[in-house]
Design a protein around this motif. Structure first.
Motif, PDB file in Angstrom:
ATOM      1  N   GLU A  81       0.907  -1.217   0.046  1.00  0.00           N
ATOM      2  CA  GLU A  81       0.017   0.049  -0.037  1.00  0.00           C
ATOM      3  C   GLU A  81       0.800   1.316   0.261  1.00  0.00           C
ATOM      4  O   GLU A  81       2.207   1.345   0.310  1.00  0.00           O
ATOM      5  CB  GLU A  81      -0.950   0.094   1.057  1.00  0.00           C
ATOM      6  CG  GLU A  81      -0.288  -0.111   2.493  1.00  0.00           C
ATOM      7  CD  GLU A  81      -1.281  -0.262   3.877  1.00  0.00           C
ATOM      8  OE1 GLU A  81      -2.298   0.485   3.432  1.00  0.00           O
ATOM      9  OE2 GLU A  81      -0.788  -0.276   4.918  1.00  0.00           O
ATOM     10  N   LEU A  82       0.293   2.475  -0.579  1.00  0.00           N
ATOM     11  CA  LEU A  82       0.961   3.592  -0.536  1.00  0.00           C
ATOM     12  C   LEU A  82       0.382   4.650   0.294  1.00  0.00           C
ATOM     13  O   LEU A  82      -1.007   4.814   0.233  1.00  0.00           O
ATOM     14  CB  LEU A  82       0.804   4.251  -2.087  1.00  0.00           C
ATOM     15  CG  LEU A  82       1.595   5.374  -2.453  1.00  0.00           C
ATOM     16  CD1 LEU A  82       3.281   5.069  -2.191  1.00  0.00           C
ATOM     17  CD2 LEU A  82       1.400   5.949  -3.786  1.00  0.00           C
ATOM     18  N   THR A  83       1.019   4.825   1.494  1.00  0.00           N
ATOM     19  CA  THR A  83       0.601   5.652   2.365  1.00  0.00           C
ATOM     20  C   THR A  83       0.954   7.218   2.295  1.00  0.00           C
ATOM     21  O   THR A  83       1.697   7.638   1.501  1.00  0.00           O
ATOM     22  CB  THR A  83       0.958   5.354   3.781  1.00  0.00           C
ATOM     23  OG1 THR A  83       2.466   5.517   3.890  1.00  0.00           O
ATOM     24  CG2 THR A  83       0.825   3.756   4.033  1.00  0.00           C
ATOM     25  N   PRO A  84       0.274   8.136   2.847  1.00  0.00           N
ATOM     26  CA  PRO A  84       0.442   9.541   2.617  1.00  0.00           C
ATOM     27  C   PRO A  84       2.027   9.659   3.227  1.00  0.00           C
ATOM     28  O   PRO A  84       2.586  10.713   2.556  1.00  0.00           O
ATOM     29  CB  PRO A  84      -0.462  10.156   3.833  1.00  0.00           C
ATOM     30  CG  PRO A  84      -1.564   9.540   3.659  1.00  0.00           C
ATOM     31  CD  PRO A  84      -1.014   8.044   3.697  1.00  0.00           C
ATOM     32  N   ASN A  85       2.479   9.070   4.284  1.00  0.00           N
ATOM     33  CA  ASN A  85       3.887   9.216   4.655  1.00  0.00           C
ATOM     34  C   ASN A  85       4.635   8.778   3.688  1.00  0.00           C
ATOM     35  O   ASN A  85       5.979   9.341   3.470  1.00  0.00           O
ATOM     36  CB  ASN A  85       4.191   8.421   5.872  1.00  0.00           C
ATOM     37  CG  ASN A  85       3.449   8.903   7.229  1.00  0.00           C
ATOM     38  OD1 ASN A  85       3.321  10.274   7.247  1.00  0.00           O
ATOM     39  ND2 ASN A  85       3.282   8.281   8.326  1.00  0.00           N
ATOM     40  N   GLN A  86       4.659   7.929   2.876  1.00  0.00           N
ATOM     41  CA  GLN A  86       5.562   7.175   1.867  1.00  0.00           C
ATOM     42  C   GLN A  86       5.439   8.130   0.692  1.00  0.00           C
ATOM     43  O   GLN A  86       6.581   8.628   0.000  1.00  0.00           O
ATOM     44  CB  GLN A  86       5.032   5.921   1.309  1.00  0.00           C
ATOM     45  CG  GLN A  86       5.307   4.795   2.195  1.00  0.00           C
ATOM     46  CD  GLN A  86       4.600   3.429   1.711  1.00  0.00           C
ATOM     47  OE1 GLN A  86       3.358   3.496   1.350  1.00  0.00           O
ATOM     48  NE2 GLN A  86       5.370   2.440   1.837  1.00  0.00           N
TER      49      GLN A  86
ATOM     50  N   ASN B 281      10.091  14.426  -0.611  1.00  0.00           N
ATOM     51  CA  ASN B 281      11.240  14.940  -0.080  1.00  0.00           C
ATOM     52  C   ASN B 281      12.561  14.315  -0.490  1.00  0.00           C
ATOM     53  O   ASN B 281      13.678  15.007  -0.143  1.00  0.00           O
ATOM     54  CB  ASN B 281      11.016  14.600   1.666  1.00  0.00           C
ATOM     55  CG  ASN B 281       9.980  15.472   2.023  1.00  0.00           C
ATOM     56  OD1 ASN B 281       9.620  16.541   1.597  1.00  0.00           O
ATOM     57  ND2 ASN B 281       9.419  14.968   3.273  1.00  0.00           N
ATOM     58  N   ALA B 282      12.487  13.279  -0.964  1.00  0.00           N
ATOM     59  CA  ALA B 282      13.918  12.544  -1.492  1.00  0.00           C
ATOM     60  C   ALA B 282      14.186  13.154  -2.818  1.00  0.00           C
ATOM     61  O   ALA B 282      15.246  12.619  -3.255  1.00  0.00           O
ATOM     62  CB  ALA B 282      13.924  10.991  -1.239  1.00  0.00           C
ATOM     63  N   ALA B 283      13.326  13.925  -3.273  1.00  0.00           N
ATOM     64  CA  ALA B 283      13.743  14.648  -4.598  1.00  0.00           C
ATOM     65  C   ALA B 283      13.840  13.390  -5.750  1.00  0.00           C
ATOM     66  O   ALA B 283      14.499  13.729  -6.535  1.00  0.00           O
ATOM     67  CB  ALA B 283      15.090  15.437  -4.454  1.00  0.00           C
ATOM     68  N   LEU B 284      12.763  12.399  -5.682  1.00  0.00           N
ATOM     69  CA  LEU B 284      12.615  11.471  -6.575  1.00  0.00           C
ATOM     70  C   LEU B 284      11.642  11.959  -7.668  1.00  0.00           C
ATOM     71  O   LEU B 284      11.627  11.252  -8.732  1.00  0.00           O
ATOM     72  CB  LEU B 284      12.286  10.083  -6.015  1.00  0.00           C
ATOM     73  CG  LEU B 284      13.197   9.557  -5.086  1.00  0.00           C
ATOM     74  CD1 LEU B 284      12.395   8.251  -4.297  1.00  0.00           C
ATOM     75  CD2 LEU B 284      14.467   9.132  -5.614  1.00  0.00           C
ATOM     76  N   THR B 285      11.265  12.986  -7.352  1.00  0.00           N
ATOM     77  CA  THR B 285      10.246  13.466  -8.443  1.00  0.00           C
ATOM     78  C   THR B 285      10.559  15.116  -8.571  1.00  0.00           C
ATOM     79  O   THR B 285      11.407  15.665  -8.072  1.00  0.00           O
ATOM     80  CB  THR B 285       8.783  13.408  -7.820  1.00  0.00           C
ATOM     81  OG1 THR B 285       8.464  14.453  -6.936  1.00  0.00           O
ATOM     82  CG2 THR B 285       8.330  12.075  -7.541  1.00  0.00           C
TER      83      THR B 285
END
Length: 85
Positions: free
Chosen positions: A52-57, A63-67
């Motif tokens: 599952e994809l959570t808001p924290n993820q 924040n990790a600048a992956l986007t």
């Protein structure tokens, strides 16, 4: 857990395990299923996994600048698979 909810709905009273240890959870569930089958080859069992994809993820990914500022470019999601024997 999902496993507990399924067991309750189906009135299952046998072994019910949930593995929560990161990327190894599904493999550990399959190993446990294999052990149970080696002890009783006529056993009926269900093994599976959910992701599952959570808001924290989402926040961590951003924040990790992956986007580049948005999630639109990413192909991430949720899923699940279960095997019944």
């Amino acid at each position: 857990s999902v496993a507990a909810q399924i067991a309750l709905l189906k009135n299952c009273s046998a072994i019910n395990s949930t593995h929560s240890n990161g990327g190894h959870s599904f493999e550990n569930a399959l190993i446990e299923a294999r052990i149970l089958l080696s002890e009783n080859e006529n056993a009926v069992l269900m093994a599976g996994g959910l992701d599952e994809l959570t808001p924290n993820q989402i926040k961590l990914i951003q924040n990790a600048a992956l986007t580049d500022g948005g999630m639109e470019d990413m192909s991430i999601g949720e899923g699940g698979a279960f095997f019944l024997r």
